[in-house]
Scaffold this motif. Structure first.
Motif, mmCIF file in Angstrom:
data_model
loop_
_atom_site.group_PDB
_atom_site.id
_atom_site.type_symbol
_atom_site.label_atom_id
_atom_site.label_comp_id
_atom_site.label_asym_id
_atom_site.label_seq_id
_atom_site.Cartn_x
_atom_site.Cartn_y
_atom_site.Cartn_z
ATOM 1 N N GLY A 168 0.810 -1.210 0.000
ATOM 2 C CA GLY A 168 0.000 0.000 0.000
ATOM 3 C C GLY A 168 0.843 1.258 0.000
ATOM 4 N N VAL A 169 1.963 1.222 0.712
ATOM 5 C CA VAL A 169 2.882 2.368 0.726
ATOM 6 C C VAL A 169 3.499 2.558 -0.659
ATOM 7 C CG1 VAL A 169 4.976 3.333 1.745
ATOM 8 C CG2 VAL A 169 3.365 2.051 3.173
ATOM 9 N N VAL A 191 -0.858 10.682 2.717
ATOM 10 C CA VAL A 191 -1.309 10.130 3.990
ATOM 11 C C VAL A 191 -1.711 8.676 3.744
ATOM 12 C CG1 VAL A 191 -3.043 10.205 5.830
ATOM 13 C CG2 VAL A 191 -2.109 12.338 4.904
ATOM 14 N N PHE A 192 -1.100 7.769 4.483
ATOM 15 C CA PHE A 192 -1.424 6.345 4.391
ATOM 16 C C PHE A 192 -2.322 6.005 5.570
ATOM 17 C CE2 PHE A 192 0.011 1.751 4.783
ATOM 18 C CZ PHE A 192 -0.672 1.332 3.637
ATOM 19 N N VAL A 203 7.374 2.182 8.932
ATOM 20 C CA VAL A 203 8.763 2.623 8.798
ATOM 21 C C VAL A 203 9.037 3.109 7.374
ATOM 22 C CG1 VAL A 203 11.169 1.834 8.793
ATOM 23 C CG2 VAL A 203 9.643 1.175 10.664
ATOM 24 N N LEU A 204 8.581 2.346 6.380
ATOM 25 C CA LEU A 204 8.800 2.720 4.984
ATOM 26 C C LEU A 204 8.097 4.030 4.655
ATOM 27 C CD1 LEU A 204 9.932 2.022 2.180
ATOM 28 C CD2 LEU A 204 7.827 0.725 1.751
ATOM 29 N N ALA A 205 6.843 4.171 5.111
ATOM 30 C CA ALA A 205 6.081 5.390 4.826
ATOM 31 C C ALA A 205 6.769 6.617 5.430
ATOM 32 C CB ALA A 205 4.665 5.248 5.373
ATOM 33 N N GLU A 206 7.154 6.524 6.685
ATOM 34 C CA GLU A 206 7.774 7.668 7.342
ATOM 35 C C GLU A 206 9.116 8.009 6.709
ATOM 36 O OE1 GLU A 206 7.766 6.475 11.416
ATOM 37 O OE2 GLU A 206 5.619 6.927 11.700
ATOM 38 N N ARG A 208 9.721 7.857 3.637
ATOM 39 C CA ARG A 208 9.418 8.553 2.387
ATOM 40 C C ARG A 208 8.624 9.833 2.606
ATOM 41 N NH1 ARG A 208 8.057 3.403 -1.671
ATOM 42 N NH2 ARG A 208 10.157 2.519 -1.556
ATOM 43 N N GLY A 209 8.479 10.233 3.857
ATOM 44 C CA GLY A 209 7.775 11.466 4.153
ATOM 45 C C GLY A 209 6.268 11.347 4.079
ATOM 46 N N ILE A 210 5.770 10.133 4.164
ATOM 47 C CA ILE A 210 4.327 9.880 4.111
ATOM 48 C C ILE A 210 3.801 9.738 5.536
ATOM 49 C CG2 ILE A 210 2.548 8.229 3.407
ATOM 50 C CD1 ILE A 210 4.369 7.532 1.007
ATOM 51 N N GLU A 211 2.750 10.461 5.842
ATOM 52 C CA GLU A 211 2.143 10.395 7.174
ATOM 53 C C GLU A 211 1.286 9.141 7.289
ATOM 54 O OE1 GLU A 211 -1.213 12.784 9.838
ATOM 55 O OE2 GLU A 211 -0.333 13.749 8.061
#
Length: 231
Positions: A168-169, A191-192, A203-206, A208-211
């Motif tokens: 999903g990320v 935003v995920f 961890v992967l989302a953060e 990449r700067g994804i909330e």
């Protein structure tokens, strides 16, 4: 559906061998050919079973089997292998049949479409001052679940999942790369949002700067009674 409660022993013969000694059990014979042997425990899982396609043949016991107390023998033969389920019935306690008809299947509550609808209607769940641009915002690689603007007017792309994992990320990352090429939308942040987010995905989302946002489905539906909570 045939429902039988019987005192029986069960033997599985084929690629492996298994034996259930004499006891009272529930036997389910389904229209699809499957036969399941249940005890009064072990939750939903049968003690033994034969998956479809299979055929059920019954016969009267021979003299030696009669002396052992067997009154009827079932042989459930797999249509694809040599596997057999042999059920020696010593006493019939209950035997009935029911036509259950065609089952409509499982209708899941809290699927992604429901989350999308509820979050769009309560867009400030994302933050104070958020406004909805649209649901299912079309792109060349697929629709973004929700496109919104934050209090400062910046574009926000929201990817919704019931259970958030790395895939999903990655999906949201692809949307963000594409959306940020559009000068009318850029800069676009992501935003995920999910009911549950796996640690690796977070961890992967953060990175990449994804909330990441964990959604409370009951609260979105308005059925969460916060006054009855201990915490």
């Amino acid at each position: 559906m045939r429902v039988v409660i019987a005192k029986c022993s069960v033997d599985y013969v084929g690629r492996l061998k298994a034996h259930l000694p004499l006891a009272t059990r529930l036997l389910l014979v389904k229209a699809d050919g499957s036969v399941l042997v249940h005890s009064d425990g072990g939750s939903y899982k049968p003690l033994n079973w034969m998956s479809p396609p299979a055929s059920l043949r019954t016969r009267q016991p021979d003299e030696a089997e009669l002396e052992d107390g067997v009154v009827e023998q079932w042989t459930v033969q797999s249509a694809k292998t040599d596997d057999r389920l042999i059920i020696n019935i010593h006493e019939h306690i209950h035997d009935c049949r029911h036509d259950l008809g065609v089952d409509p299947g499982l209708i899941k509550d809290g699927v992604e479409a429901d989350l999308q609808r509820l979050l769009a209607a309560q867009i400030e769940t994302l933050g104070t001052g958020f406004t909805l641009v649209r649901r299912e915002y079309f792109t060349a690689i697929g629709p973004v679940d929700i496109l919104a603007r934050d209090a400062a007017g910046a574009t926000v792309a929201v990817e919704l999942k019931r259970r958030g994992d790395i895939d999903g990320v990655e999906q949201l990352t692809r949307y963000l790369e594409l959306l940020n090429r559009d000068p009318l939308l850029a800069p676009v942040r992501g935003v995920f949002a999910a009911q549950q987010i796996k640690p690796q995905a977070r961890v992967l989302a953060e990175d990449r700067g994804i909330e990441c946002l964990t959604l409370d489905y009951d609260a979105l539906r308005g059925v969460d009674d916060s006054a009855s909570r201990l915490f």
